[in-house]
Design a protein around this motif. Sequence first.
Motif, short mmCIF file in Angstrom:
data_model
loop_
_atom_site.label_atom_id
_atom_site.label_comp_id
_atom_site.label_asym_id
_atom_site.label_seq_id
_atom_site.Cartn_x
_atom_site.Cartn_y
_atom_site.Cartn_z
N SER A 191 -26.08 70.34 86.48
CA SER A 191 -25.47 69.58 85.38
C SER A 191 -26.50 68.70 84.68
O SER A 191 -26.22 68.16 83.60
N GLU A 227 -19.64 65.59 85.58
CA GLU A 227 -21.02 66.06 85.71
C GLU A 227 -22.00 64.89 85.67
O GLU A 227 -21.85 63.98 84.85
N THR A 358 -19.67 65.16 97.18
CA THR A 358 -20.42 65.87 96.14
C THR A 358 -21.45 66.76 96.81
O THR A 358 -21.53 66.80 98.04
N GLU A 359 -22.24 67.50 96.01
CA GLU A 359 -23.17 68.46 96.60
C GLU A 359 -24.38 67.80 97.25
O GLU A 359 -24.92 68.32 98.22
N GLN A 408 -13.96 64.31 90.91
CA GLN A 408 -15.02 64.48 91.90
C GLN A 408 -16.32 64.81 91.18
O GLN A 408 -16.39 65.76 90.40
N THR A 410 -20.15 66.05 90.27
CA THR A 410 -20.89 67.26 90.61
C THR A 410 -22.28 67.23 90.00
O THR A 410 -22.50 66.63 88.94
N ARG A 414 -20.43 72.41 84.92
CA ARG A 414 -19.05 72.90 84.83
C ARG A 414 -18.42 72.38 83.55
O ARG A 414 -18.88 71.41 82.95
N ALA A 422 -10.52 69.30 90.24
CA ALA A 422 -11.17 68.19 90.95
C ALA A 422 -10.73 66.83 90.42
O ALA A 422 -11.34 65.81 90.73
#
Length: 548
Positions: A191, A227, A358-359, A408, A410, A414, A422
């Motif tokens: 992102s 994002e 998150t990632e 949420q 990221t 997206r 999310a």
Amino acid sequence: MGKHRLGLIMLSFTIVYLGLGARLVQYGLATPEITNSINAIPPPAARPDIIDRNGELLATDLNMMSLYAEPIRIVDADEVVEKLATVIPDLDWGTTHRKLRSKSAFQWLKRQLTPRQQADILALGLPGIGFRPEKRRFYPGGATASHILGHVNVDNRGLAGMERYIDRQGLADLMTVGMTGNTPLEPVRLSIDLRVQSIVRSVIEKAMHSYHAEAAGAVVLDVHTGEILAMASVPDYDPNQPSRMLPDGSIDTEYEKGWFNRMSNATFEMGSTIKSFTIAMGLDSGKIVLDSVVDASRPIRMGGFTINDFHGRHRPLTVPEVFRYSSNIATVKIAEMVGIEGHKEFLTRLGLLSRLETELPEIATPTQPPTWKRIHSATISYGHGMATTPLQTAVAAAALVNGGKLIQPTFLARNDEEAAPASVQVLDEKASADMRHLFDWNGKTGSGRSADVPGFHVGGKTGTADKVVNGRYATDLNFNAFLGSFPMHDPRYVVLSIIDAPLTGESGRRLAAYTAAPMIKEIVSRAAPLLGVKPYFGPGQSGLLIGY
């Protein structure tokens, strides 16, 4: 007798040759055995490229050669070391000599050589020395997005950041079974906007040095998709060189401190920025409206402590005035209207008390009192006694301005449709509209003026907190933050900056309005046009728009 002897000799030779022939056939049909560890090493593992949201390259693999030795074929170890040292200046003579004198079949001597070094070593003609192809990870931007991208080890395995996240999605398992050799892998699109990321890092790095601070950081977040468009923390490091050697051969531990990401992996008492959530809680619960008046004329005595205002007005305040003048007294009274359990439930609902999902692997868990009492609820209402990460403060703030939806966050690209699953409604839409008004009003008339950019309408809240040192509040050091959004007439982005222990600031003052807010002003003025935000000067002022 002679004939018998001749026959025995012929028979003996026949048996011997038949045996040799059978043995040769056996060897030819048998599966080749591994004679040394060279064949046991899996092929070089490839990683997918990492690109930003616009396709700009953030990380890629380079083909390299690494030097190895087969000690059992080395004739003169001293000669080999001497000749290799003429090509590899930083070669460790003692370690290399021990490897060459060992009885093993395989030893790495130097990983990831340059093509020139490989050619020069080949010209030496050393027996028992060979090369093996490998992959080396390369980050074109250097330290620009180091805390987001992370880094890999010498075997191309992810150790931190999104590199580690990618491994956790199954890449590490594929590497283990040797299924990622030269197979092209689909790029991973983040992102991140590399242009904005570069701006954010340059601004916070300049602020850290200009204000003589210990650290600084900032994040830019899309309030509709969740994002992360940019996030940086300094001091940082170069992922191309995650560890640095000192002249004496030891590891530079000060350099490695740059691995620590203060935006997501550190918790802070966020000071008066938390008042935004306390007032939003009061609006959402219906205990107050914008026209409500809260008495802030006298200090509050509680649990042996006195709660006072830093710049008190010593009179009843409207809710916008509570926000503008950052009244501790009025904020405590709003929290008491809601109650301890309601206060705790609201902050939990906005994700400020639990670990962010998150990632990015480097995410810290917020801290809070084990048991909430009246004094805890009071101090937490104005930003003390609870520590959370700057990133999740920004994520929660997005819900204050986007209509009340907690999304949420990221680090992967997206769109709005992909973000919908999310998203959770955590705040009444009317309360969110009121918070937009407060952010906007404070940006025009209050402490947020230091962050405003003409045409881009930055609104927000400053936060100046005493820095916690060894469990105690330091009276001479601040932790400053600015929590804002832009453009306030139609919020699209949340921006948050932090600066830790600045010794000075604009006009020589070290409060958030003179340190954290100017950082946001520079970030927005440079990044907003790149993000497609059009300057707006109000209805009927198109001439100003053209002039701008």
